[in-house]
Motif scaffolding. Structure first.
Motif, PDB file in Angstrom:
ATOM      1  N   MET A 283       0.847  -1.206   0.000  1.00 40.11           N
ATOM      2  CA  MET A 283       0.000   0.000   0.000  1.00 40.11           C
ATOM      3  C   MET A 283       0.879   1.250   0.000  1.00 40.11           C
ATOM      4  N   GLU A 284       0.479   2.250  -0.770  1.00 44.81           N
ATOM      5  CA  GLU A 284       1.315   3.448  -0.910  1.00 44.81           C
ATOM      6  C   GLU A 284       1.343   4.269   0.384  1.00 44.81           C
ATOM      7  N   ASP A 285       2.518   4.711   0.759  1.00 46.85           N
ATOM      8  CA  ASP A 285       2.683   5.531   1.959  1.00 46.85           C
ATOM      9  C   ASP A 285       2.106   6.921   1.692  1.00 46.85           C
ATOM     10  N   LYS A 286       1.121   7.315   2.465  1.00 47.24           N
ATOM     11  CA  LYS A 286       0.445   8.596   2.249  1.00 47.24           C
ATOM     12  C   LYS A 286       1.330   9.789   2.561  1.00 47.24           C
ATOM     13  N   ARG A 287       2.485   9.531   3.221  1.00 50.73           N
ATOM     14  CA  ARG A 287       3.400  10.629   3.504  1.00 50.73           C
ATOM     15  C   ARG A 287       4.188  11.019   2.249  1.00 50.73           C
ATOM     16  N   ASN A 288       4.171  10.152   1.240  1.00 51.67           N
ATOM     17  CA  ASN A 288       4.875  10.442  -0.003  1.00 51.67           C
ATOM     18  C   ASN A 288       4.109  11.512  -0.790  1.00 51.67           C
ATOM     19  N   ILE A 289       4.742  12.674  -1.000  1.00 48.57           N
ATOM     20  CA  ILE A 289       4.073  13.778  -1.690  1.00 48.57           C
ATOM     21  C   ILE A 289       4.139  13.552  -3.197  1.00 48.57           C
ATOM     22  N   GLN A 290       2.983  13.437  -3.811  1.00 48.79           N
ATOM     23  CA  GLN A 290       2.923  13.227  -5.251  1.00 48.79           C
ATOM     24  C   GLN A 290       2.849  14.577  -5.957  1.00 48.79           C
ATOM     25  N   ILE A 291       3.844  14.893  -6.758  1.00 51.27           N
ATOM     26  CA  ILE A 291       3.887  16.158  -7.469  1.00 51.27           C
ATOM     27  C   ILE A 291       3.094  16.041  -8.763  1.00 51.27           C
ATOM     28  N   ILE A 292       2.147  16.938  -8.940  1.00 53.00           N
ATOM     29  CA  ILE A 292       1.347  16.953 -10.166  1.00 53.00           C
ATOM     30  C   ILE A 292       2.144  17.660 -11.255  1.00 53.00           C
ATOM     31  N   GLU A 293       2.442  16.956 -12.323  1.00 51.05           N
ATOM     32  CA  GLU A 293       3.231  17.515 -13.410  1.00 51.05           C
ATOM     33  C   GLU A 293       2.323  18.071 -14.505  1.00 51.05           C
ATOM     34  N   TRP A 294       2.954  18.746 -15.471  1.00 48.73           N
ATOM     35  CA  TRP A 294       2.228  19.459 -16.535  1.00 48.73           C
ATOM     36  C   TRP A 294       1.285  18.535 -17.310  1.00 48.73           C
ATOM     37  N   GLU A 295       1.744  17.328 -17.626  1.00 48.31           N
ATOM     38  CA  GLU A 295       0.935  16.425 -18.458  1.00 48.31           C
ATOM     39  C   GLU A 295      -0.291  15.883 -17.723  1.00 48.31           C
ATOM     40  N   HIS A 296      -0.355  16.110 -16.408  1.00 49.36           N
ATOM     41  CA  HIS A 296      -1.492  15.615 -15.627  1.00 49.36           C
ATOM     42  C   HIS A 296      -2.647  16.621 -15.575  1.00 49.36           C
ATOM     43  N   LEU A 297      -2.444  17.827 -16.114  1.00 47.11           N
ATOM     44  CA  LEU A 297      -3.398  18.921 -15.918  1.00 47.11           C
ATOM     45  C   LEU A 297      -4.377  19.116 -17.065  1.00 47.11           C
ATOM     46  N   ASP A 298      -5.580  19.553 -16.696  1.00 45.01           N
ATOM     47  CA  ASP A 298      -6.558  20.075 -17.660  1.00 45.01           C
ATOM     48  C   ASP A 298      -6.215  21.548 -17.828  1.00 45.01           C
ATOM     49  N   LYS A 299      -5.628  21.936 -18.950  1.00 41.03           N
ATOM     50  CA  LYS A 299      -5.043  23.274 -19.128  1.00 41.03           C
ATOM     51  C   LYS A 299      -6.078  24.391 -19.035  1.00 41.03           C
ATOM     52  N   LYS A 300      -7.280  24.170 -19.523  1.00 44.10           N
ATOM     53  CA  LYS A 300      -8.321  25.212 -19.489  1.00 44.10           C
ATOM     54  C   LYS A 300      -8.656  25.581 -18.055  1.00 44.10           C
ATOM     55  N   LYS A 301      -8.912  24.589 -17.226  1.00 50.35           N
ATOM     56  CA  LYS A 301      -9.196  24.838 -15.807  1.00 50.35           C
ATOM     57  C   LYS A 301      -8.008  25.510 -15.132  1.00 50.35           C
ATOM     58  N   PHE A 302      -6.817  25.049 -15.472  1.00 49.58           N
ATOM     59  CA  PHE A 302      -5.600  25.556 -14.843  1.00 49.58           C
ATOM     60  C   PHE A 302      -5.455  27.064 -15.034  1.00 49.58           C
ATOM     61  N   TYR A 303      -5.699  27.566 -16.228  1.00 51.74           N
ATOM     62  CA  TYR A 303      -5.528  28.996 -16.494  1.00 51.74           C
ATOM     63  C   TYR A 303      -6.673  29.841 -15.936  1.00 51.74           C
ATOM     64  N   VAL A 304      -7.896  29.368 -16.037  1.00 48.43           N
ATOM     65  CA  VAL A 304      -9.046  30.130 -15.512  1.00 48.43           C
ATOM     66  C   VAL A 304      -8.938  30.287 -13.998  1.00 48.43           C
ATOM     67  N   PHE A 305      -8.716  29.185 -13.296  1.00 45.81           N
ATOM     68  CA  PHE A 305      -8.581  29.243 -11.841  1.00 45.81           C
ATOM     69  C   PHE A 305      -7.322  30.009 -11.434  1.00 45.81           C
ATOM     70  N   GLY A 306      -6.275  29.885 -12.246  1.00 47.69           N
ATOM     71  CA  GLY A 306      -5.001  30.526 -11.921  1.00 47.69           C
ATOM     72  C   GLY A 306      -5.076  32.038 -11.920  1.00 47.69           C
ATOM     73  N   VAL A 307      -5.761  32.620 -12.899  1.00 42.94           N
ATOM     74  CA  VAL A 307      -5.897  34.082 -12.969  1.00 42.94           C
ATOM     75  C   VAL A 307      -6.676  34.599 -11.767  1.00 42.94           C
ATOM     76  N   ALA A 308      -7.765  33.918 -11.417  1.00 44.64           N
ATOM     77  CA  ALA A 308      -8.582  34.344 -10.272  1.00 44.64           C
ATOM     78  C   ALA A 308      -7.782  34.271  -8.977  1.00 44.64           C
TER      79      ALA A 308
ATOM     80  N   ARG B 123      -6.570  16.059 -14.556  1.00 38.82           N
ATOM     81  CA  ARG B 123      -7.419  15.375 -15.531  1.00 38.82           C
ATOM     82  C   ARG B 123      -8.311  14.364 -14.816  1.00 38.82           C
ATOM     83  N   PRO B 124      -9.613  14.301 -15.164  1.00 40.53           N
ATOM     84  CA  PRO B 124     -10.594  13.478 -14.421  1.00 40.53           C
ATOM     85  C   PRO B 124     -10.163  12.035 -14.202  1.00 40.53           C
TER      86      PRO B 124
END
Length: 314
Positions: A1-26, A305-306
């Motif tokens: 089982m994965e150790d929950k203390r391990n911080i998973q970094i979300i990289e660029w390819e994992h993102l929905d770019k449209k949401k990322f920019y809209v939420f980012g500006v706000a 990404r969903p």
């Protein structure tokens, strides 16, 4: 089982770019509104000679509030909002550079260091002209002149309103220095912000990893990420504040040489002059960095990404 203390970094390819920019500006806009007064105070503290006007961050805050009201703490804010563009360019460059560097190194420190420096280089190329104008607007106050330029006032002694002041400052910069006046202090800015950004990201991940190893497994990652951000910001601020003082003086006082500005500062105020505005910088960085870290990490989670949502542990 994965150790929950391990911080998973979300990289660029994992993102929905449209949401990322809209939420980012706000998110970025909310942060700028909350910390701008301390940015203005830091700038004035760094430019003043000795303690001729203000004796510290709190003293400056009270005096500006008494003289000009709340609006006095937001001089140049409308112009400064144009840096939202550079903010989006910063995060895009950071994430894309991390992706590029990953092809050559899997070290998170290396990826963060290179990506942070590259992102700052791109952002500062857009930000410096905006900074030059907004800093001169920050210097406008009743009574003694602080910067090179003074906006024209009306008979009641008030400065021209809104973008009238901005146009006035732009005209004066053009008359005095031409177009290159808008890039005054560009090299000093790069020497300040590239190291600052390059140092912040590795320290942020380092502190987060150390806190993660000390915290219980059930502790949400966002808690120690929120603590790590200000720790990294304080570390970066201490290391880069001397160059930030010089950068501000070069831009506001119209100096042409980083070395001569450094020598003059040392002659007038000694080594402690290089630490001017540090407390205001850390004070503004602490809440803003908490918001930035929590906001940015939350932003990346919201933009994930969903199909990847269920595979992540926070």
């Amino acid at each position: 089982m994965e150790d929950k203390r391990n911080i998973q970094i979300i990289e660029w390819e994992h993102l929905d770019k449209k949401k990322f920019y809209v939420f980012g500006v706000a998110m970025t806009m909310m942060i700028r509104v909350s910390v701008y007064p301390f940015t203005l105070i830091r700038t004035r503290l760094q430019v003043q000679k000795g303690k001729s006007l203000y004796h510290g961050t709190f003293d400056a805050f009270i005096k500006i509030l008494r003289a000009d009201g709340v609006t006095g703490l937001y001089r140049g804010f409308l112009v400064n909002t144009f840096t939202l563009i550079s903010g989006q360019c910063y995060v895009t460059t950071y994430e894309l550079t991390r992706k590029f560097v990953a092809d050559y190194s899997q070290s998170n420190t290396v990826k963060s260091l290179v990506a942070g420096g590259s992102a700052s280089l791109v952002a500062q190329s857009i930000t410096v002209p905006i900074d030059v104008v907004s800093q001169h607007l920050m210097m406008q106050r009743k009574g003694e002149k602080m910067g090179r330029f003074q906006v024209q006032g009306n008979p009641e002694g008030q400065g021209v309103v809104a973008f009238g002041q901005t146009k006035d400052i732009i005209r004066q910069i053009l008359r005095a220095d031409g177009l290159r006046g808008f890039y005054r202090g560009y090299v000093a800015s790069l020497l300040t912000y590239i190291p600052n950004s390059a140092v912040w990201w590795p320290f942020y991940h380092f502190y987060a990893e150390q806190l993660s190893s000390l915290c219980p497994k059930e502790c949400p990652h966002i808690v120690f990420q929120a603590i790590s951000g200000p720790l990294a910001a304080a570390t970066a601020s201490i290391l880069t504040n001397p160059m930030d003082v010089i950068r501000t003086r070069v831009q506001v006082e119209g100096k042409n040489s980083i070395i001569l500005t450094f020598r003059q500062l040392m002659a007038e105020e000694g080594p402690w002059g290089l630490m001017k505005g540090l407390s205001a910088r850390i004070i503004s960085a602490t809440p803003s960095t908490i918001v930035i870290v929590v906001g940015y990490e939350s932003l990346k989670k919201l933009s994930l990404r969903p199909e990847l949502v269920d595979s992540r542990h926070w």
